[in-house]
Structures are given as C-alpha cells and as structure tokens.
Enzyme design. Structure first.
Site, PDB file in Angstrom:
ATOM      1  N   THR A 139       0.866  -1.113   0.051  1.00  0.00           N
ATOM      2  CA  THR A 139      -0.025  -0.083   0.044  1.00  0.00           C
ATOM      3  C   THR A 139       0.970   1.380   0.054  1.00  0.00           C
ATOM      4  OG1 THR A 139      -1.746  -0.990   0.996  1.00  0.00           O
ATOM      5  CG2 THR A 139      -1.559   1.264   1.678  1.00  0.00           C
TER       6      THR A 139
ATOM      7  N   GLY B   3      -0.575  -2.166   6.386  1.00  0.00           N
ATOM      8  CA  GLY B   3      -0.352  -3.456   7.238  1.00  0.00           C
ATOM      9  C   GLY B   3      -1.732  -4.258   7.037  1.00  0.00           C
TER      10      GLY B   3
HETATM   11  N1  ASP Z   1      -4.047  -2.155   4.443  1.00  0.00           N
HETATM   12  C1  ASP Z   1      -4.161  -2.743   3.289  1.00  0.00           C
HETATM   13  C2  ASP Z   1      -5.396  -3.457   3.262  1.00  0.00           C
HETATM   14  O1  ASP Z   1      -5.548  -4.260   4.376  1.00  0.00           O
HETATM   15  C3  ASP Z   1      -3.009  -3.612   3.011  1.00  0.00           C
HETATM   16  C4  ASP Z   1      -1.518  -3.040   2.934  1.00  0.00           C
HETATM   17  O2  ASP Z   1      -1.105  -1.911   3.777  1.00  0.00           O
HETATM   18  O3  ASP Z   1      -0.627  -3.340   1.984  1.00  0.00           O
HETATM   19  O4  ASP Z   1      -6.055  -3.306   2.571  1.00  0.00           O
END
Ligand code: ASP
Length: 387
Positions: free
Chosen positions: A254, A306
C-alpha cells in the site's frame, strides 16, 4: 472535533506557542530514543509530558510504500528500483511543499506518483482479487477542514486517490463503493484504464500461488482465508522470516503520504489494491477514515499500511490523533503506543506528521518502504529497521 476553537490558517498559532516556549527551553530538548521498528525524527521529536520541544519545521512530508517481511537479499536491481521510486516520489513532494503548495495537493500528487510505480500495490501493480480482477481502495483527508473522500472496489480508475479527492470536493458523501464509485467517476474528468493496465507479472504469480495454496489446503482453509493468511504473515514477521518466495504477495505494498505545508495545514492520503486473493467485496482499512487514514490540524496526519482488519479493529490512525489531542502525548509517543502496544508484531506500520513538522515512521514488521523530508534539509529513504 478535537478542539472547540479554530485558528485562522495563516496565523499558525501552534507555531507561535512553540516558538515562545522554545525561548525558555533552549537547550532542554533531549532527543527521543528510537525503539525496535521505529524511525522517529530523533532530532526534533523529543517528548516529555506531551510537550514537543523541537524546532518547528516550515514543512514536512513522509511517504510509505507498504510494510512487511522484506528480505534483505532481494535482487539488487529490484532493491534499487524501490529506492528510486521512493526517492522520486519524495523529491516531488519536497519540491512542491518547498514552493508553497498545499499539503492536500502534495498528498494527491505524491500518492499518484506512487500509484503509477509498478513496485507498489496501488494503481499500476495492484494485487489480484480471488476472481482475477483488481479492486482498488483510496482515501484522502484535509486536516484543515476535516474534509474527507474515499473510494473502495474501483476497477477502472488509473489514480484512485484523485477519485477519492473528487468524492471529497464534488459530493456530499465521504465514501463511495464499487459500481457507484465507477458511476461517479463517469461524471468526472478522470483517466480511466482497463484491467490490463494494473497487470504486473509478480502480482499475477503471487495470485496464482495463493490460489494453488488455497486449493491445496482445502475448503476449510478457504473459509478461514483472512484469519489464516494474517496469522501466517504475522508469524513470519514475528520470526523475521526472510527470503520467503511470497514476501510481496498477499499483503502490504500500500502507498501513503502525510504532509505539513507552509500554511501549517496537514493532509493524509492512502491508496491500495488491498490483499491478494481478497474476495466477497472485502474492504480494508485504507478507505475507512480513522483506521488507515486520518488528518486533523489540531493533532496530526496519519497513513497506515498492514493487515487492514487489524487497523480497523484498533482504529489506528484516529487513535494516534486522539492520543496527541486528548492524551497530550507527543507524536512519537502516540505512534509508538498504538503500533507497539495496541497492534501485534507483524501487523504493519504508520507514517505521521504533526503541526510542528515532527515526523514518525513506526512499524512492527521487519521493514517498511518509507521516506521523509523536511524544510530543514532532511531527505532520507529506507526499507529496513536498521537503515
Ligand atoms: N492495509 C491494506 C489493506 O488491508 C494492505 C496493505 O497495507 O498493504 O487493504
């Protein structure tokens, strides 16, 4: 609202107070110690009893490109591509803030840059859903007005962060989903793409591996998909497992940006493809205001990355802001408390900035793609904890 009063944007009262405070505190600011998995602006994020004693910065910015188990032995070419993408995005933000652009404009601009970089799980390079599609989430928040816009499950928008901003400025809503978000996009001038645009071989292979693993582990595993995947990743992160073939697949990657501009205003933005192999219209933390994204000039701006479910459960971004606003904690202490005491090891990380330009880049994973810059000449990008 965190505070019952507002100061005109141009006055930046907090800086005035800080400047006065500094006159009587010169020489008293001991640098904050940094703990495992956190990179705090040690020179100026000192804290005691909630008082930040550093010198206010005219502007400051932090970026992230996801947190997780990032093997140290990744291919050098790939590693350099990550550093280059982070440096390019940070330079864009640095120049824009230095020349006086608003934090909101800068957040959108820099998130777009990261969305366009195939290394990250946002825009180009977004992960695959269970059905082999891409469903993108994004959110943006203006700390000076508490204006927010978010979208979830969009499939044809090149830069979802810009659609999120249009939700904020052109509608009376804050969060649009799926077909509705696409229909709204149809009414706006916005670059659209077909699914092939988001494709990257690495994400495709990761999706195929996830499907194969799912098949292998059977229907029961399928039903417990999210919890089991989260647990597996969490275990890896706890153990600091490196070199896993799947290190960049299911989660993380992300992108997010937080910024303080010369007018003293804060903004935050986050964009993601979510989790590999997600299904049933799963929505993560990114478009949930207060979970993965939050900004309030009275406290701080936060963007997270996360395990989205964990960030939603623990209202991570708004908790950090609340600890600063009501708890009288420094940004560094608030971020540390939430990331290291509320979340579990392996859950992820955050970037944050406060109205004085203190930056916090804190994570409880083995690494976090990140960068930070400010008006006093700071400019650094890093991946692992010990950089
Ligand atoms: N937080 C994002 C989600 O759960 C994933 C990520 O941070 O890569 O969609």
């Amino acid at each position: 609202m965190f505070r019952s009063f507002c100061w005109p944007r141009s006055i930046s009262f907090s800086r005035l107070v800080l400047a006065v405070g500094l006159l009587s505190l010169v020489g008293c600011g001991a640098p904050e110690a940094t703990g495992a998995g956190q990179a705090v602006d040690a020179a100026d994020a000192s804290s005691s009893g909630g008082t930040t004693t550093g010198t206010p910065k005219a502007w400051a910015i932090a970026i992230h490109g996801g947190a997780g188990v990032i093997p140290k032995d990744i291919d050098p070419v790939q590693k350099e591509a990550y550093y280059a993408a982070l440096r390019e995005a940070l330079t864009l933000g640095q120049e824009a803030l230095d020349s006086g652009e608003s934090s909101l404009d800068v957040v959108e601009k820099v998130v777009r840059k990261l969305e366009d970089a195939p290394q990250f799980n946002a825009g180009k390079g977004a992960v695959f859903t269970h059905d082999g599609k891409h469903a993108l989430d994004a959110a943006i928040m203006d700390g000076s007005t508490l204006g927010v816009g978010a979208v979830t499950g969009v499939e044809t928008v090149k830069n979802p962060i810009s659609l999120a901003r249009l939700v904020m400025t052109e509608t009376r809503h804050v969060l649009l989903s799926g077909e509705g978000a696409e229909a709204f996009a149809d009414t706006m001038e916005l670059e659209r793409v077909d699914a092939a645009y988001y494709f990257t071989q690495g994400r495709h292979d990761a999706w195929q591996r996830a499907l194969a693993r799912e098949k292998e582990e059977g229907e029961q595993r399928l039903m417990m998909d999210s919890a089991a995947d989260d647990q597996a990743s969490l275990e890896d992160a706890r153990l600091g497992v490196e070199g896993s073939a799947d290190w960049q697949n299911e989660k993380y990657g992300t992108v997010g940006v937080v910024a303080l501009d010369r007018a003293g205003n804060l903004a935050a933005g986050t964009s993601t493809g979510g989790l590999t192999n997600k299904r049933w219209g799963r929505v993560g933390d990114v478009p949930i205001i207060g979970a993965g994204t939050y900004a309030n000039d009275a406290a701080c701006a936060v963007s997270g990355t996360g395990i989205g479910e964990q960030f939603i459960r623990h209202t991570v971004a708004s908790d950090i802001a609340a600890l600063v606003a009501y708890g009288d904690l420094s940004l560094a202490d608030a971020a540390h408390k939430v990331v290291h005491e509320k979340l579990k090891p392996g859950d992820g990380g955050i970037i944050a900035v406060d109205p004085q330009g203190n930056l916090a880049l804190v994570f409880n994973t083995a690494g976090m793609f990140r960068g930070a810059a400010d008006a006093d000449g700071r400019f650094d990008v890093a991946i692992w904890e010990d950089e």
